[in-house]
Scaffold this motif. Structure first.
Motif, PDB file in Angstrom:
ATOM      1  N   ALA A  90      30.234   7.872  61.645  1.00 42.40           N
ATOM      2  CA  ALA A  90      31.468   8.587  61.325  1.00 42.40           C
ATOM      3  C   ALA A  90      31.213  10.086  61.250  1.00 42.40           C
ATOM      4  CB  ALA A  90      32.048   8.075  60.006  1.00 42.40           C
ATOM      5  N   VAL A  91      30.094  10.470  60.631  1.00 38.02           N
ATOM      6  CA  VAL A  91      29.749  11.895  60.541  1.00 38.02           C
ATOM      7  C   VAL A  91      29.476  12.456  61.935  1.00 38.02           C
ATOM      8  CG1 VAL A  91      28.007  13.510  59.709  1.00 38.02           C
ATOM      9  CG2 VAL A  91      28.887  11.756  58.174  1.00 38.02           C
ATOM     10  N   ARG A  92      28.795  11.670  62.774  1.00 39.28           N
ATOM     11  CA  ARG A  92      28.507  12.128  64.143  1.00 39.28           C
ATOM     12  C   ARG A  92      29.792  12.369  64.934  1.00 39.28           C
ATOM     13  NH1 ARG A  92      23.630   8.664  64.658  1.00 39.28           N
ATOM     14  NH2 ARG A  92      21.865  10.066  65.074  1.00 39.28           N
ATOM     15  N   SER A  93      30.852  11.636  64.588  1.00 36.06           N
ATOM     16  CA  SER A  93      32.083  11.726  65.377  1.00 36.06           C
ATOM     17  C   SER A  93      32.741  13.097  65.298  1.00 36.06           C
ATOM     18  CB  SER A  93      33.076  10.652  64.922  1.00 36.06           C
ATOM     19  OG  SER A  93      33.545  10.923  63.600  1.00 36.06           O
ATOM     20  N   ILE A  94      32.394  13.894  64.275  1.00 40.92           N
ATOM     21  CA  ILE A  94      32.946  15.248  64.191  1.00 40.92           C
ATOM     22  C   ILE A  94      31.888  16.321  64.409  1.00 40.92           C
ATOM     23  CG2 ILE A  94      34.749  14.524  62.587  1.00 40.92           C
ATOM     24  CD1 ILE A  94      33.113  15.993  60.392  1.00 40.92           C
ATOM     25  N   ALA A  95      30.633  15.903  64.562  1.00 41.58           N
ATOM     26  CA  ALA A  95      29.536  16.864  64.615  1.00 41.58           C
ATOM     27  C   ALA A  95      29.647  17.809  65.809  1.00 41.58           C
ATOM     28  CB  ALA A  95      28.198  16.132  64.651  1.00 41.58           C
ATOM     29  N   ASP A  96      30.132  17.284  66.949  1.00 43.11           N
ATOM     30  CA  ASP A  96      30.169  18.133  68.133  1.00 43.11           C
ATOM     31  C   ASP A  96      31.228  19.215  68.063  1.00 43.11           C
ATOM     32  OD1 ASP A  96      32.336  16.459  68.314  1.00 43.11           O
ATOM     33  OD2 ASP A  96      32.076  15.988  70.444  1.00 43.11           O
TER      34      ASP A  96
ATOM     35  N   ILE B 158      21.988  27.703  56.943  1.00 36.51           N
ATOM     36  CA  ILE B 158      23.439  27.635  57.092  1.00 36.51           C
ATOM     37  C   ILE B 158      24.013  27.183  55.760  1.00 36.51           C
ATOM     38  CG2 ILE B 158      25.383  26.561  58.278  1.00 36.51           C
ATOM     39  CD1 ILE B 158      23.540  26.069  60.667  1.00 36.51           C
ATOM     40  N   PHE B 159      24.915  27.987  55.185  1.00 37.87           N
ATOM     41  CA  PHE B 159      25.576  27.635  53.935  1.00 37.87           C
ATOM     42  C   PHE B 159      27.016  27.224  54.227  1.00 37.87           C
ATOM     43  CE2 PHE B 159      22.092  30.072  52.336  1.00 37.87           C
ATOM     44  CZ  PHE B 159      21.873  29.660  51.030  1.00 37.87           C
ATOM     45  N   TYR B 160      27.458  26.141  53.611  1.00 39.42           N
ATOM     46  CA  TYR B 160      28.866  25.763  53.642  1.00 39.42           C
ATOM     47  C   TYR B 160      29.424  25.921  52.234  1.00 39.42           C
ATOM     48  CZ  TYR B 160      28.938  23.853  58.380  1.00 39.42           C
ATOM     49  OH  TYR B 160      28.905  23.710  59.747  1.00 39.42           O
ATOM     50  N   GLY B 161      30.544  26.646  52.113  1.00 40.39           N
ATOM     51  CA  GLY B 161      31.147  26.861  50.809  1.00 40.39           C
ATOM     52  C   GLY B 161      32.655  26.875  50.894  1.00 40.39           C
ATOM     53  N   GLY B 162      33.294  26.850  49.731  1.00 42.64           N
ATOM     54  CA  GLY B 162      34.748  26.845  49.655  1.00 42.64           C
ATOM     55  C   GLY B 162      35.172  26.153  48.369  1.00 42.64           C
ATOM     56  N   LYS B 163      36.486  26.007  48.183  1.00 44.07           N
ATOM     57  CA  LYS B 163      36.987  25.381  46.969  1.00 44.07           C
ATOM     58  C   LYS B 163      36.631  23.900  46.956  1.00 44.07           C
ATOM     59  CE  LYS B 163      41.435  25.048  46.444  1.00 44.07           C
ATOM     60  NZ  LYS B 163      41.665  23.620  46.147  1.00 44.07           N
ATOM     61  N   GLY B 164      36.735  23.288  45.799  1.00 41.74           N
ATOM     62  CA  GLY B 164      36.381  21.885  45.684  1.00 41.74           C
ATOM     63  C   GLY B 164      37.297  20.978  46.488  1.00 41.74           C
ATOM     64  N   GLY B 165      36.720  19.952  47.083  1.00 39.49           N
ATOM     65  CA  GLY B 165      37.503  18.930  47.758  1.00 39.49           C
ATOM     66  C   GLY B 165      37.973  19.251  49.158  1.00 39.49           C
ATOM     67  N   VAL B 166      37.422  20.293  49.806  1.00 34.13           N
ATOM     68  CA  VAL B 166      37.887  20.648  51.147  1.00 34.13           C
ATOM     69  C   VAL B 166      37.033  20.035  52.253  1.00 34.13           C
ATOM     70  CG1 VAL B 166      38.976  22.790  50.398  1.00 34.13           C
ATOM     71  CG2 VAL B 166      36.579  22.822  51.123  1.00 34.13           C
ATOM     72  N   GLY B 167      35.910  19.424  51.887  1.00 35.44           N
ATOM     73  CA  GLY B 167      35.085  18.774  52.902  1.00 35.44           C
ATOM     74  C   GLY B 167      33.794  19.500  53.229  1.00 35.44           C
ATOM     75  N   LYS B 168      33.273  20.270  52.293  1.00 36.80           N
ATOM     76  CA  LYS B 168      32.021  21.002  52.548  1.00 36.80           C
ATOM     77  C   LYS B 168      30.863  20.045  52.834  1.00 36.80           C
ATOM     78  CE  LYS B 168      32.063  23.026  48.534  1.00 36.80           C
ATOM     79  NZ  LYS B 168      33.354  22.487  48.023  1.00 36.80           N
ATOM     80  N   THR B 169      30.808  18.964  52.066  1.00 39.07           N
ATOM     81  CA  THR B 169      29.705  18.018  52.238  1.00 39.07           C
ATOM     82  C   THR B 169      29.745  17.382  53.619  1.00 39.07           C
ATOM     83  OG1 THR B 169      29.659  17.548  49.867  1.00 39.07           O
ATOM     84  CG2 THR B 169      28.638  15.933  51.325  1.00 39.07           C
ATOM     85  N   THR B 170      30.922  17.002  54.068  1.00 41.20           N
ATOM     86  CA  THR B 170      31.055  16.410  55.397  1.00 41.20           C
ATOM     87  C   THR B 170      30.592  17.382  56.471  1.00 41.20           C
ATOM     88  OG1 THR B 170      32.908  15.029  54.681  1.00 41.20           O
ATOM     89  CG2 THR B 170      32.682  15.420  57.043  1.00 41.20           C
ATOM     90  N   CYS B 171      30.983  18.646  56.341  1.00 46.84           N
ATOM     91  CA  CYS B 171      30.583  19.659  57.321  1.00 46.84           C
ATOM     92  C   CYS B 171      29.076  19.861  57.318  1.00 46.84           C
ATOM     93  CB  CYS B 171      31.283  20.979  57.026  1.00 46.84           C
ATOM     94  SG  CYS B 171      33.070  20.961  57.321  1.00 46.84           S
ATOM     95  N   ALA B 172      28.481  19.915  56.121  1.00 45.04           N
ATOM     96  CA  ALA B 172      27.037  20.096  56.030  1.00 45.04           C
ATOM     97  C   ALA B 172      26.306  18.902  56.636  1.00 45.04           C
ATOM     98  CB  ALA B 172      26.628  20.291  54.578  1.00 45.04           C
ATOM     99  N   ALA B 173      26.775  17.697  56.317  1.00 45.92           N
ATOM    100  CA  ALA B 173      26.138  16.499  56.845  1.00 45.92           C
ATOM    101  C   ALA B 173      26.256  16.435  58.365  1.00 45.92           C
ATOM    102  CB  ALA B 173      26.770  15.254  56.217  1.00 45.92           C
ATOM    103  N   ALA B 174      27.433  16.761  58.897  1.00 41.98           N
ATOM    104  CA  ALA B 174      27.640  16.714  60.339  1.00 41.98           C
ATOM    105  C   ALA B 174      26.787  17.757  61.062  1.00 41.98           C
ATOM    106  CB  ALA B 174      29.122  16.938  60.656  1.00 41.98           C
ATOM    107  N   THR B 175      26.703  18.943  60.492  1.00 37.12           N
ATOM    108  CA  THR B 175      25.882  19.982  61.109  1.00 37.12           C
ATOM    109  C   THR B 175      24.409  19.593  61.091  1.00 37.12           C
ATOM    110  OG1 THR B 175      27.448  21.708  60.481  1.00 37.12           O
ATOM    111  CG2 THR B 175      25.204  22.412  60.982  1.00 37.12           C
ATOM    112  N   GLY B 176      23.945  19.077  59.944  1.00 33.70           N
ATOM    113  CA  GLY B 176      22.554  18.655  59.856  1.00 33.70           C
ATOM    114  C   GLY B 176      22.231  17.548  60.843  1.00 33.70           C
ATOM    115  N   LEU B 177      23.144  16.588  60.985  1.00 30.56           N
ATOM    116  CA  LEU B 177      22.924  15.485  61.906  1.00 30.56           C
ATOM    117  C   LEU B 177      22.910  15.962  63.351  1.00 30.56           C
ATOM    118  CD1 LEU B 177      22.476  12.469  62.028  1.00 30.56           C
ATOM    119  CD2 LEU B 177      24.960  12.143  62.030  1.00 30.56           C
ATOM    120  N   ARG B 178      23.807  16.906  63.672  1.00 26.43           N
ATOM    121  CA  ARG B 178      23.820  17.427  65.038  1.00 26.43           C
ATOM    122  C   ARG B 178      22.525  18.166  65.355  1.00 26.43           C
ATOM    123  NH1 ARG B 178      28.052  21.706  67.929  1.00 26.43           N
ATOM    124  NH2 ARG B 178      27.090  21.553  69.993  1.00 26.43           N
ATOM    125  N   LEU B 179      22.040  18.944  64.408  1.00 27.34           N
ATOM    126  CA  LEU B 179      20.781  19.664  64.614  1.00 27.34           C
ATOM    127  C   LEU B 179      19.625  18.693  64.799  1.00 27.34           C
ATOM    128  CD1 LEU B 179      21.313  22.419  61.908  1.00 27.34           C
ATOM    129  CD2 LEU B 179      20.956  22.863  64.345  1.00 27.34           C
TER     130      LEU B 179
END
Length: 333
Positions: free
Chosen positions: A321-327, A5-26
């Protein structure tokens, strides 16, 4: 078989948060998961509040508070979370070691280079596009290792990401030229051949045999390209915020990814203002503006699933905090 799963987009939009949340949910669901940051401005460590280095390391995450009994059993059966930040310094050090080895080969053949001359030759560090090439090389390494069920990539801002997907095609003519030069160099001895092909051997980390290294590197780039374009194993998710410029840049990114035959099914709209106070006219105006932007995004990208994440006053840092958006993020590609 490992999925990506790749997360991409312009800088500063929250890609890292999305990647971390997805990884934690998995991981919470019992999957062996690796999160990889290819962004030179690494923030994965900050997001997870964990020490993440240039080699994959396992994080102590434990089951989440919303983990079901079934998921806990799966987690006990092998779910885990790993993380790594591709380190530019490590790549530079590898290149410097190559320079030293190449100089030794040349000296053994009677070609004398001083330390100062070697330093000048390799002063620029890794070659142009080295970050993207390293990311592709590591993609193949992580996937083929079989150690993880899913690899989640937090990519660099859009421009770097596009180069990542273009790199296999860009490098093709370069490799063909080097192969031709290799044939010519072979007629004037091993030392000359090493001088021509030594810099390419850094990409595979293999031995001093230039021919073997070049062919292995070419094969790995081809393998990476096949993996990126495999819709059964790889999905790219574009992250954006509800702003006009972000929508326009995301539109170009989606178009480029589709041209490259990379699967794009979902958009993640981050920092969407929700639940305004009834007595706050400014809050209501912001809420309506974001709702309008989200509707615009749905119209601009027909056929793509649009996932929204709420705007938060506090920074999303730490596992809970990351788990709070993972679902709210789809897990499997």
């Amino acid at each position: 078989m490992t999925d990506c799963i790749f997360y991409g987009g312009k800088g500063g939009v929250g890609k890292t948060t999305c990647a971390a949340a997805t990884g934690l949910r998995l991981a919470d669901a019992g999957r062996r998961t690796l999160i990889v940051s290819t962004d030179p401005a690494h923030s994965l460590s900050d997001s997870l509040e964990a020490d993440v280095g240039p080699e994959p390391s396992e994080l102590e995450v434990g089951p989440g508070p919303e983990t079901t009994d079934e998921e806990r059993l799966e987690l006990d059966a092998g779910g885990s979370l790993w993380a790594v930040e591709i380190d530019a310094e490590t790549q530079r050090e590898r290149y410097e070691k190559l320079a030293t080895a190449l100089a030794a080969d040349l000296r053994s053949a009677g070609i004398r280079l001083s330390d100062e001359e070697v330093e000048r030759i390799f002063a620029s560090g890794a070659p142009a596009g080295g970050d993207e090439v390293a990311a592709l090389d590591l993609l193949v390494e992580y996937v083929d290792s079989g150690e993880w069920d899913v690899v989640v990539f937090d990519t660099a801002p859009t421009g770097h990401t596009l180069r990542l997907f273009d790199m296999p095609e860009v490098m093709g003519p370069v490799l063909e030229t080097l192969q031709s030069l290799r044939g010519q160099a072979s007629r004037i001895g091993t030392a000359a051949k090493s001088a021509v092909f030594g810099p390419m051997s850094m990409m595979t980390g293999s031995g001093t045999d230039g021919e073997e290294s070049l062919e292995a590197f070419q094969a790995r780039l081809g393998r990476a390209r096949d993996l990126l374009a495999d819709p059964e194993r790889t999905e790219f998710r574009v992250v954006l915020v509800p702003e006009g410029m972000a929508i326009a840049e995301s539109e170009r990114l989606v178009e480029t990814l589709r041209d490259a035959e990379v699967r794009v099914d979902r958009l993640v709209v981050n920092r969407v203002f929700e639940d305004p106070d009834e007595g706050c006219s400014r809050c209501q105006s912001r809420y309506e503006r974001h709702a309008k932007r989200v509707s615009e995004i749905r119209e601009t990208f027909p056929g793509l699933e649009v996932v929204t994440l709420p705007e938060r006053e506090e920074e999303i840092r730490g596992l809970e905090a990351v788990r709070s958006i993972a679902d709210r993020l789809p897990a499997d590609p």
